[in-house]
Design an enzyme around this catalytic site. Structure first.
Site, PDB file in Angstrom:
ATOM      1  N   GLU A 241       0.385  -1.114  -0.124  1.00 57.34           N
ATOM      2  CA  GLU A 241       0.139  -0.002  -0.319  1.00 57.34           C
ATOM      3  C   GLU A 241       1.121   1.332   0.070  1.00 57.34           C
ATOM      4  O   GLU A 241       2.227   1.198   0.265  1.00 57.34           O
ATOM      5  CB  GLU A 241      -0.734  -0.006   1.291  1.00 57.34           C
ATOM      6  CG  GLU A 241      -1.760  -0.876   0.999  1.00 57.34           C
ATOM      7  CD  GLU A 241      -2.627  -1.144   2.759  1.00 57.34           C
ATOM      8  OE1 GLU A 241      -4.259  -1.004   2.305  1.00 57.34           O
ATOM      9  OE2 GLU A 241      -2.201  -1.761   3.175  1.00 57.34           O
TER      10      GLU A 241
ATOM     11  N   CYS B 194      -1.825   6.462   9.892  1.00 53.49           N
ATOM     12  CA  CYS B 194      -0.132   5.572  10.334  1.00 53.49           C
ATOM     13  C   CYS B 194      -0.768   4.371  10.165  1.00 53.49           C
ATOM     14  O   CYS B 194      -1.485   4.269  11.916  1.00 53.49           O
ATOM     15  CB  CYS B 194       0.231   6.769  11.241  1.00 53.49           C
ATOM     16  SG  CYS B 194       1.419   8.907   9.729  1.00 53.49           S
TER      17      CYS B 194
HETATM   18  N1  SAH Z   1       8.933   1.528   9.966  1.00 56.00           N
HETATM   19  C1  SAH Z   1       9.503   3.357  10.186  1.00 56.00           C
HETATM   20  C2  SAH Z   1       8.674   3.735   9.326  1.00 56.00           C
HETATM   21  C3  SAH Z   1       7.165   2.878   8.466  1.00 56.00           C
HETATM   22  S1  SAH Z   1       6.411   3.751   9.968  1.00 56.00           S
HETATM   23  C4  SAH Z   1       8.967   3.853  11.464  1.00 56.00           C
HETATM   24  O1  SAH Z   1       8.185   2.893  11.771  1.00 56.00           O
HETATM   25  O2  SAH Z   1       9.314   5.496  11.968  1.00 56.00           O
HETATM   26  C5  SAH Z   1       5.374   5.695  10.235  1.00 56.00           C
HETATM   27  C6  SAH Z   1       4.492   6.045  11.368  1.00 56.00           C
HETATM   28  O3  SAH Z   1       3.557   5.719  11.834  1.00 56.00           O
HETATM   29  C7  SAH Z   1       6.094   5.556  12.640  1.00 56.00           C
HETATM   30  O4  SAH Z   1       6.355   6.599  13.468  1.00 56.00           O
HETATM   31  C8  SAH Z   1       5.055   5.009  13.297  1.00 56.00           C
HETATM   32  O5  SAH Z   1       5.274   4.704  14.533  1.00 56.00           O
HETATM   33  C9  SAH Z   1       3.718   4.861  13.220  1.00 56.00           C
HETATM   34  N2  SAH Z   1       2.501   4.850  13.483  1.00 56.00           N
HETATM   35  C10 SAH Z   1       2.527   3.169  13.614  1.00 56.00           C
HETATM   36  N3  SAH Z   1       1.455   2.406  13.990  1.00 56.00           N
HETATM   37  C11 SAH Z   1       0.879   3.163  14.477  1.00 56.00           C
HETATM   38  C12 SAH Z   1      -0.496   3.471  15.238  1.00 56.00           C
HETATM   39  N4  SAH Z   1      -1.270   2.527  14.825  1.00 56.00           N
HETATM   40  N5  SAH Z   1      -1.063   4.860  15.049  1.00 56.00           N
HETATM   41  C13 SAH Z   1      -0.440   5.680  14.302  1.00 56.00           C
HETATM   42  N6  SAH Z   1       0.514   5.615  14.328  1.00 56.00           N
HETATM   43  C14 SAH Z   1       1.949   4.723  14.236  1.00 56.00           C
END
Ligand code: SAH
Ligand code: SF4
Length: 341
Positions: A85, A335
């Protein structure tokens, strides 16, 4: 479009050198969606290219637009039938950002993230990463004529630094003025805190924005949320960020997913500010608070009041802080919600 393979094939078949530039200009700069559209090429060459290569290495399966019209999520089929995605976000009027994926799934398996739920299926190739940008640029041309992509965030599925080579090659294609030519400062790469990756990135791409997903500043809690913290604990992240800031003189973006009752208290905000001060001067950071978006996991949203209290305390403590707008939740495109299904 696999530029390296096309370049090698053009050379093998004795084509003049400028052909490659004609192809990349047409696809990257003018949005040609097929080789047939590149009429500057002789017809037999167009046909041969069409037989052998693809302009886009990802194929849209479903495109969902959010009710508010400011987020569009694409589910894409890859050559080997894996699915991935990618999201197009409208953060400011007329200004779009692409949230790109670097892996199908993610091996890190943070406990609040839908991407990590099924582990890693495979890494994306540089071409599959760049194709996400090319697809959305063409999409805007058709559905929002006149509007443009202003930036790219590597915050979709996967951990970019666990697929460093492809991430780096995609960044080169995106920023090379001869290819796509986006400005370095318009691109952000988000890592969960992969320390060797941060060190390499500081050397290779000092002008591209770095975001680090922190979420907690105690190893015990952070390891529960982000299993990779056992391998690269907070002290190592702190040192890597210190070196990064010293070497690049750049600000670092700190991502902080706020989980209700877990890491959203006033004392957590205070500890975060102290931890950051231990790394570098407060002006070296911008904290980006991301209120938890619902996934199949058992966490609660922190609620508006706690998010506001957390952010105002950080601001009082001189740490610049923003709250991430939750875009695309109605299309499961916010996110942490991307699962590739
Ligand atoms: N793997 C990398 C980039 C992708 S995730 C990382 O973790 O930084 C992008 C962002 O989405 C990250 O900051 C992650 O912590 C956040 N994220 C993951 N799950 C989430 C959720 N359920 N709610 C809000 N943000 C989330
Ligand atoms: Fe992977 Fe980032 Fe999701 Fe963690 S938050 S599982 S590192 S994509």
């Amino acid at each position: 479009m696999d530029i390296k393979k096309i370049a090698a094939w053009l050379e093998e078949t004795g084509q003049p050198k400028f052909r490659l530039r004609q192809i990349t200009d047409a696809v990257y700069k003018r949005g040609a969606a097929s080789f047939e559209e590149i009429t500057a090429l002789p017809e037999p060459l167009r046909n041969a290219l069409k037989e052998k290569f693809r302009v886009l290495s990802i194929e849209p399966e479903t495109i969902l637009e959010s009710r508010t019209g400011n987020a569009v999520k694409g589910l894409f089929r890859l050559k080997d039938k894996h699915k991935m995605e990618s999201v197009l976000l409208n953060l400011f009027p007329g200004k779009w950002s692409v949230c790109v994926s670097t892996q199908v799934g993610c091996p890190v398996q943070c406990v609040f993230c839908a991407t990590g739920r099924r582990g890693l299926q495979r890494n994306l190739s540089p071409d599959e990463i760049v194709s996400q940008y090319v697809f959305w640029a063409n999409y805007l041309k058709i559905y929002r004529p006149g509007e443009k992509i202003g930036g790219l965030v590597y915050m979709g599925m996967g951990e970019p630094f666990l697929n460093y080579e492809s991430t780096a090659e995609s960044l080169r294609t995106l920023t090379d003025p001869g290819f796509i030519g986006l400005g370095d400062r318009h691109i952000s790469v988000s890592t969960v805190g992969h320390v060797p990756g941060i060190r390499r990135f500081a050397k290779d791409f000092p002008q591209i924005n770095l975001a680090v997903s922190l979420h907690a500043v105690e190893d015990e809690l952070r390891s529960r949320l982000v299993p990779l913290n056992d391998k690269y604990p907070l002290a190592q992240i702190s040192k890597a960020l210190q070196d990064y800031i010293y070497a690049t003189k750049r600000k670092v973006f700190i991502e902080y997913v706020m989980l209700g009752g877990v890491n959203d208290s006033q004392s957590a905000a205070r500890r975060l500010s102290e931890w950051l001060r231990g790394v570098a001067a407060p002006k070296s950071f911008t904290v980006n608070l991301i209120p938890y978006n619902s996934t199949a996991h058992d966490f609660k949203s922190p609620g508006k009041e706690r998010v506001e209290a957390f952010s105002s305390l950080l601001l009082t403590l001189n740490i610049s802080c923003t709250v991430r707008k939750s875009l695309g939740a109605d299309i499961i495109g916010a996110c942490g919600q991307l699962a590739g299904k």
